[in-house]
Design a protein around this motif. Structure first.
Motif, PDB file in Angstrom:
ATOM      1  N   PHE A  84       0.875  -1.169   0.000  1.00 41.86           N
ATOM      2  CA  PHE A  84       0.000   0.000   0.000  1.00 41.86           C
ATOM      3  C   PHE A  84       0.915   1.223   0.000  1.00 41.86           C
ATOM      4  O   PHE A  84       1.802   1.340   0.850  1.00 41.86           O
ATOM      5  CB  PHE A  84      -0.885  -0.014   1.243  1.00 41.86           C
ATOM      6  CG  PHE A  84      -1.877   1.105   1.299  1.00 41.86           C
ATOM      7  CD1 PHE A  84      -3.116   0.981   0.699  1.00 41.86           C
ATOM      8  CD2 PHE A  84      -1.574   2.285   1.970  1.00 41.86           C
ATOM      9  CE1 PHE A  84      -4.048   2.018   0.755  1.00 41.86           C
ATOM     10  CE2 PHE A  84      -2.491   3.324   2.034  1.00 41.86           C
ATOM     11  CZ  PHE A  84      -3.733   3.180   1.423  1.00 41.86           C
ATOM     12  N   LEU A  85       0.730   2.137  -0.939  1.00 44.11           N
ATOM     13  CA  LEU A  85       1.549   3.348  -1.018  1.00 44.11           C
ATOM     14  C   LEU A  85       0.804   4.510  -0.394  1.00 44.11           C
ATOM     15  O   LEU A  85      -0.301   4.850  -0.815  1.00 44.11           O
ATOM     16  CB  LEU A  85       1.891   3.670  -2.474  1.00 44.11           C
ATOM     17  CG  LEU A  85       2.818   2.676  -3.172  1.00 44.11           C
ATOM     18  CD1 LEU A  85       2.971   3.054  -4.645  1.00 44.11           C
ATOM     19  CD2 LEU A  85       4.163   2.628  -2.488  1.00 44.11           C
ATOM     20  N   LEU A  86       1.421   5.115   0.594  1.00 46.51           N
ATOM     21  CA  LEU A  86       0.814   6.217   1.331  1.00 46.51           C
ATOM     22  C   LEU A  86       1.653   7.475   1.160  1.00 46.51           C
ATOM     23  O   LEU A  86       2.816   7.518   1.545  1.00 46.51           O
ATOM     24  CB  LEU A  86       0.707   5.857   2.816  1.00 46.51           C
ATOM     25  CG  LEU A  86       0.181   6.937   3.749  1.00 46.51           C
ATOM     26  CD1 LEU A  86      -1.238   7.354   3.377  1.00 46.51           C
ATOM     27  CD2 LEU A  86       0.243   6.446   5.197  1.00 46.51           C
ATOM     28  N   ASP A  87       1.047   8.495   0.579  1.00 44.26           N
ATOM     29  CA  ASP A  87       1.673   9.798   0.373  1.00 44.26           C
ATOM     30  C   ASP A  87       1.128  10.728   1.451  1.00 44.26           C
ATOM     31  O   ASP A  87      -0.070  11.004   1.483  1.00 44.26           O
ATOM     32  CB  ASP A  87       1.314  10.314  -1.021  1.00 44.26           C
ATOM     33  CG  ASP A  87       1.978  11.627  -1.378  1.00 44.26           C
ATOM     34  OD1 ASP A  87       2.118  12.501  -0.502  1.00 44.26           O
ATOM     35  OD2 ASP A  87       2.343  11.783  -2.553  1.00 44.26           O
ATOM     36  N   PRO A 104      -4.106  10.578  11.881  1.00 44.67           N
ATOM     37  CA  PRO A 104      -4.785   9.962  13.029  1.00 44.67           C
ATOM     38  C   PRO A 104      -6.291   9.767  12.798  1.00 44.67           C
ATOM     39  O   PRO A 104      -6.852   8.735  13.182  1.00 44.67           O
ATOM     40  CB  PRO A 104      -4.524  10.945  14.176  1.00 44.67           C
ATOM     41  CG  PRO A 104      -3.241  11.608  13.797  1.00 44.67           C
ATOM     42  CD  PRO A 104      -3.314  11.749  12.293  1.00 44.67           C
ATOM     43  N   ALA A 105      -6.936  10.718  12.142  1.00 46.53           N
ATOM     44  CA  ALA A 105      -8.384  10.623  11.915  1.00 46.53           C
ATOM     45  C   ALA A 105      -8.740   9.611  10.821  1.00 46.53           C
ATOM     46  O   ALA A 105      -9.849   9.084  10.805  1.00 46.53           O
ATOM     47  CB  ALA A 105      -8.945  11.997  11.546  1.00 46.53           C
ATOM     48  N   SER A 157      -8.626   3.750   7.428  1.00 44.34           N
ATOM     49  CA  SER A 157      -8.680   3.502   5.985  1.00 44.34           C
ATOM     50  C   SER A 157      -7.413   2.805   5.475  1.00 44.34           C
ATOM     51  O   SER A 157      -7.325   2.479   4.292  1.00 44.34           O
ATOM     52  CB  SER A 157      -8.906   4.806   5.222  1.00 44.34           C
ATOM     53  OG  SER A 157      -7.806   5.677   5.396  1.00 44.34           O
ATOM     54  N   LEU A 158      -6.460   2.562   6.365  1.00 43.70           N
ATOM     55  CA  LEU A 158      -5.219   1.896   5.981  1.00 43.70           C
ATOM     56  C   LEU A 158      -5.314   0.394   6.221  1.00 43.70           C
ATOM     57  O   LEU A 158      -5.890  -0.040   7.216  1.00 43.70           O
ATOM     58  CB  LEU A 158      -4.044   2.465   6.773  1.00 43.70           C
ATOM     59  CG  LEU A 158      -3.796   3.958   6.625  1.00 43.70           C
ATOM     60  CD1 LEU A 158      -2.640   4.381   7.500  1.00 43.70           C
ATOM     61  CD2 LEU A 158      -3.539   4.317   5.176  1.00 43.70           C
ATOM     62  N   PRO A 159      -4.722  -0.402   5.329  1.00 41.93           N
ATOM     63  CA  PRO A 159      -4.779  -1.852   5.504  1.00 41.93           C
ATOM     64  C   PRO A 159      -3.810  -2.337   6.578  1.00 41.93           C
ATOM     65  O   PRO A 159      -2.677  -1.880   6.654  1.00 41.93           O
ATOM     66  CB  PRO A 159      -4.354  -2.379   4.133  1.00 41.93           C
ATOM     67  CG  PRO A 159      -3.432  -1.331   3.609  1.00 41.93           C
ATOM     68  CD  PRO A 159      -3.997  -0.023   4.108  1.00 41.93           C
ATOM     69  N   LYS A 160      -4.279  -3.252   7.413  1.00 40.59           N
ATOM     70  CA  LYS A 160      -3.396  -3.873   8.400  1.00 40.59           C
ATOM     71  C   LYS A 160      -2.847  -5.197   7.878  1.00 40.59           C
ATOM     72  O   LYS A 160      -1.943  -5.764   8.465  1.00 40.59           O
ATOM     73  CB  LYS A 160      -4.149  -4.104   9.709  1.00 40.59           C
ATOM     74  CG  LYS A 160      -4.227  -2.872  10.569  1.00 40.59           C
ATOM     75  CD  LYS A 160      -3.903  -3.223  11.987  1.00 40.59           C
ATOM     76  CE  LYS A 160      -3.767  -1.966  12.807  1.00 40.59           C
ATOM     77  NZ  LYS A 160      -3.487  -2.214  14.183  1.00 40.59           N
ATOM     78  N   ASP A 161      -3.399  -5.676   6.759  1.00 40.71           N
ATOM     79  CA  ASP A 161      -3.026  -6.996   6.251  1.00 40.71           C
ATOM     80  C   ASP A 161      -1.978  -6.960   5.140  1.00 40.71           C
ATOM     81  O   ASP A 161      -1.703  -7.977   4.522  1.00 40.71           O
ATOM     82  CB  ASP A 161      -4.271  -7.732   5.768  1.00 40.71           C
ATOM     83  CG  ASP A 161      -4.980  -7.014   4.629  1.00 40.71           C
ATOM     84  OD1 ASP A 161      -4.697  -5.819   4.396  1.00 40.71           O
ATOM     85  OD2 ASP A 161      -5.824  -7.642   3.971  1.00 40.71           O
ATOM     86  N   LYS A 162      -1.390  -5.803   4.876  1.00 36.19           N
ATOM     87  CA  LYS A 162      -0.324  -5.732   3.872  1.00 36.19           C
ATOM     88  C   LYS A 162       0.661  -4.642   4.257  1.00 36.19           C
ATOM     89  O   LYS A 162       0.314  -3.708   4.990  1.00 36.19           O
ATOM     90  CB  LYS A 162      -0.898  -5.517   2.466  1.00 36.19           C
ATOM     91  CG  LYS A 162      -1.519  -4.172   2.202  1.00 36.19           C
ATOM     92  CD  LYS A 162      -2.221  -4.063   0.857  1.00 36.19           C
ATOM     93  CE  LYS A 162      -1.326  -4.281  -0.305  1.00 36.19           C
ATOM     94  NZ  LYS A 162      -1.970  -4.026  -1.606  1.00 36.19           N
TER      95      LYS A 162
END
Length: 144
Positions: free
Chosen positions: A61-64, A88-89, A93-98
């Motif tokens: 997952f790419l997070l900018d 924080p809010a 919406s972020l994946p915990k499985d990858k």
């Protein structure tokens, strides 16, 4: 040693961001600072070539975490833009499985995101040098 100091600065910068939802004691801040200063130089960070290899091989997952106006000027293909101040809010919406690869402009906000997300149990690393280092390595970007 330079990275150790950077991580301590990152921690000190991150505390106010999280202070609205979390109470930190002076002891907690000191202990986290001690922990961060003992980390190896590249702990939780990857250079752009290694990041590119990970992107090609495992599709993290790419997070900018830059601001929207920075994101519009160019970003890594497939990256999701969540400014560091909103992280924080929007954490759910972020994946915990990858795995997550995070980046910002030059690495400071990315490092803050790593500290925060690691503390929340995410498997995350930062692209060292951020977007600027990625572009300097002549890796592809998307421009709108």
């Amino acid at each position: 040693m330079k990275t150790h100091k950077l991580m301590l600065v990152v921690l000190l910068a991150l505390v106010p961001v999280l202070a609205s939802s979390t109470n930190f004691s002076a002891l907690t801040i000191r202990e986290v600072g001690n922990f961060l200063t003992a980390l190896p130089t590249d702990f939780y960070g990857v250079q752009p070539p290694a990041a590119k290899a990970q992107i090609d091989a495992i599709k993290p997952f790419l997070l900018d975490v830059r601001e929207p106006n920075e994101y519009k000027e160019g970003f890594l293909a497939g990256a999701v833009n969540i400014p560091i101040r909103d992280l924080p809010a929007k954490i759910t919406s972020l994946p915990k499985d990858k795995p997550i690869l995070v980046y910002c402009g030059i690495g400071h906000r990315g490092a803050m995101a790593v500290v925060f997300l690691r503390g929340q149990g995410y498997n995350v690393k930062s692209i060292m040098g951020g977007y600027k280092a990625w572009v300097a390595a002549n890796f592809p970007v998307v421009k709108e």
